[in-house]
Design a protein around this motif. Structure first.
Motif, PDB file in Angstrom:
ATOM      1  N   VAL A 220     -36.546  78.516 -32.322  1.00  0.00           N
ATOM      2  CA  VAL A 220     -36.727  77.855 -31.126  1.00  0.00           C
ATOM      3  C   VAL A 220     -38.118  77.437 -30.771  1.00  0.00           C
ATOM      4  O   VAL A 220     -38.713  76.409 -30.085  1.00  0.00           O
ATOM      5  N   ARG A 221     -38.893  78.706 -30.604  1.00  0.00           N
ATOM      6  CA  ARG A 221     -40.207  78.694 -29.961  1.00  0.00           C
ATOM      7  C   ARG A 221     -41.050  78.156 -30.888  1.00  0.00           C
ATOM      8  O   ARG A 221     -41.676  77.060 -30.443  1.00  0.00           O
ATOM      9  N   ARG A 222     -40.886  78.042 -32.433  1.00  0.00           N
ATOM     10  CA  ARG A 222     -41.568  77.240 -33.207  1.00  0.00           C
ATOM     11  C   ARG A 222     -41.128  75.896 -33.206  1.00  0.00           C
ATOM     12  O   ARG A 222     -42.178  74.714 -32.993  1.00  0.00           O
ATOM     13  N   ALA A 223     -40.005  75.412 -32.845  1.00  0.00           N
ATOM     14  CA  ALA A 223     -39.776  74.100 -32.774  1.00  0.00           C
ATOM     15  C   ALA A 223     -40.209  73.423 -31.624  1.00  0.00           C
ATOM     16  O   ALA A 223     -40.494  72.326 -31.612  1.00  0.00           O
ATOM     17  N   LYS A 224     -39.836  74.033 -30.418  1.00  0.00           N
ATOM     18  CA  LYS A 224     -40.336  73.588 -29.163  1.00  0.00           C
ATOM     19  C   LYS A 224     -41.839  73.458 -29.340  1.00  0.00           C
ATOM     20  O   LYS A 224     -42.695  72.489 -28.449  1.00  0.00           O
ATOM     21  N   ALA A 225     -42.564  74.271 -29.903  1.00  0.00           N
ATOM     22  CA  ALA A 225     -43.979  74.229 -29.852  1.00  0.00           C
ATOM     23  C   ALA A 225     -44.600  73.042 -30.605  1.00  0.00           C
ATOM     24  O   ALA A 225     -45.595  72.184 -30.105  1.00  0.00           O
TER      25      ALA A 225
END
Length: 455
Positions: free
Chosen positions: A225-230
């Motif tokens: 999720v962190r990678r996708a939201k970034a």
């Protein structure tokens, strides 16, 4: 089989010429005398698909190669390409490298000429699998996540994360192997994570053979999720999974990080009492009309371990065999109960088909290394094969009769085609049957490759 004439000079103990049952007075023979004939002509298609999606280059960039390059005979990319191409063609074991290392088309796919030296042997490939370290695996994980995000030409409106563990049975002393009473076997249970709308693979993670804990679920979701939201800050992310993932801390984390969710909910006495009048009504209608009856109910519920009340959707179905009740929990308030269960949650079944292709058709359940690190790297190799095969189907096969075909069908129809290899100083040419049914796909991929080269 008949043998009117003695066999010719043997090759590896096998006669080069064989006699079979006659067609009347006509002799039927098989002669093994074509040095540059391959049964895997479709590797050319996979080579182009791998070039387009870039997964192998991403893996090469993630692995630290400590070998003395002055003495290296097989580059890291060549090794990864050889192994993944063989997996796609049905040669899933490292032992198959010894058999296929002289195949002319696999050489071309791996970046070698037909007359160049042989590809890597089984000991070389096994050393690669066992030399990858934990830091390499972490970088490989993010390489797969980034490759998935790169597959979008623009930010999607919605991204559905389907997560599910699946048993990989073990028959040795593999690390993390546990006895699972549900499957009555010692196994590993790796996580498979896919995007539910496109079917693209996000990640696969080796883990112990037990029900996932809240720490495991959150740790994996946090990184994805962190990678996708970034990358896509305005994209709505929805987490979809079965009841094993419906844990209080997991739901709290999802809500705190602006991730919507629709997950299964195990039945209990309180939920059953809430829908008991509808169960009785459904059973009565079935008795009266002698047919199946299905209805839905939405209500709020708070378990003792939950931090707040949440929406529950119940599906009640009655047939002549009895009444069945299923529940899901969600934070989606403005979606109808019927649509939410039938059209959205039940679509999670597509993830089972993705796992089937990954696990059964690409044989990713062969996690037979002793070390968990080696098994994780091997799982990444099979995942790379999935990315390449899915990319081939999603681009070159879109709009054809194979657009929804399984990987197994694609392998039989497109990859396992005979090709005679002709090579010169300035060209390498594959000769295939004039009536080869895969010819239109070859033409389409050649056009895609030409477009990529121009851009």
């Amino acid at each position: 089989m008949t043998s009117d004439t003695p066999p010719q000079t043997a090759l590896n103990g096998i006669p080069t010429q064989m006699e079979f049952t006659r067609l009347g007075s006509v002799r039927v023979q098989a002669v093994f005398d074509e040095p540059e004939l391959s049964s895997d002509g479709g590797a050319l298609l996979l080579r182009e698909a791998a070039q387009v999606n870039g997964i192998l280059d991403a893996m090469v960039g993630a692995i630290r190669d400590d070998r003395d390059q002055a003495h290296v005979q097989h580059t890291l990319k060549e090794l990864l390409t050889q192994r993944t191409m063989q997996i796609c063609h049905g040669y899933e074991d490292a032992n198959d490298c010894d058999t296929m290392r002289e195949d002319a088309v696999l050489k071309i796919a791996a970046g070698r000429g037909p007359n160049d030296g042989a590809l890597a042997s089984q000991p070389t490939m096994t050393r690669l699998e066992n030399n990858v370290g934990m830091r390499d695996l972490i970088r490989l994980f993010y390489a797969f996540v980034d490759n998935f995000l790169d597959s979008y030409a623009s930010a999607p409106d919605c991204m559905v994360i389907d997560m599910d563990p699946t048993p990989n049975r073990v028959y040795g002393d593999q690390q993390l192997a546990l006895f699972n009473a549900h499957y009555d076997e010692y196994c590993l249970m790796p996580f498979h994570v896919y995007e539910g709308i496109t079917g693209r693979l996000i990640a696969t993670i080796v883990r112990p053979g037990k029900t996932p804990s809240k720490e495991e679920i959150i740790a994996l979701l946090k990184r994805i999720v962190r990678r996708a939201k970034a990358r896509f800050p305005r994209t709505e992310i929805v987490f979809r999974a079965d009841s094993h993932h419906t844990k209080p801390d997991v739901m709290d984390w999802l809500e705190a990080n602006d991730v919507r969710y629709v997950t299964g909910m195990a039945t209990n006495a309180v939920l059953r009492r809430e829908v008991q009048p509808m169960i009785d009504r459904a059973a009565a209608i079935t008795r009266e009309e002698m047919g199946r009856f299905r209805t839905f109910r939405s209500f709020n519920y708070r378990a003792e371990s939950w931090s707040r009340s949440r929406r529950i959707v119940a599906r009640i179905e009655s047939t002549g065999l009895g009444t069945d009740v299923r529940f899901i929990v969600t934070d989606l308030d403005r979606v109808g109960a019927k649509f939410l269960y039938e059209r959205f949650y039940c679509d999670r079944g597509n993830a089972e088909l993705m796992i089937k292709e990954h696990k059964c058709f690409l044989k990713s359940s062969r996690t037979s290394c002793t070390s968990a690190i080696a098994n994780q790297f091997r799982l990444f190799l099979h995942s790379a094969a999935y990315v390449i095969m899915h990319g081939l189907r999603d681009t070159a096969l879109r709009g054809t009769e194979l657009a929804t075909a399984t990987f197994d069908t694609i392998r039989l129809r497109l990859l396992k085609v005979a090709a005679r290899v002709e090579s010169g100083k300035t060209f390498v040419r594959l000769h295939l049957s004039a009536r080869c049914p895969a010819a239109p796909v070859f033409a389409r991929i050649a056009g895609i490759a030409a477009t990529v080269r121009v851009t």
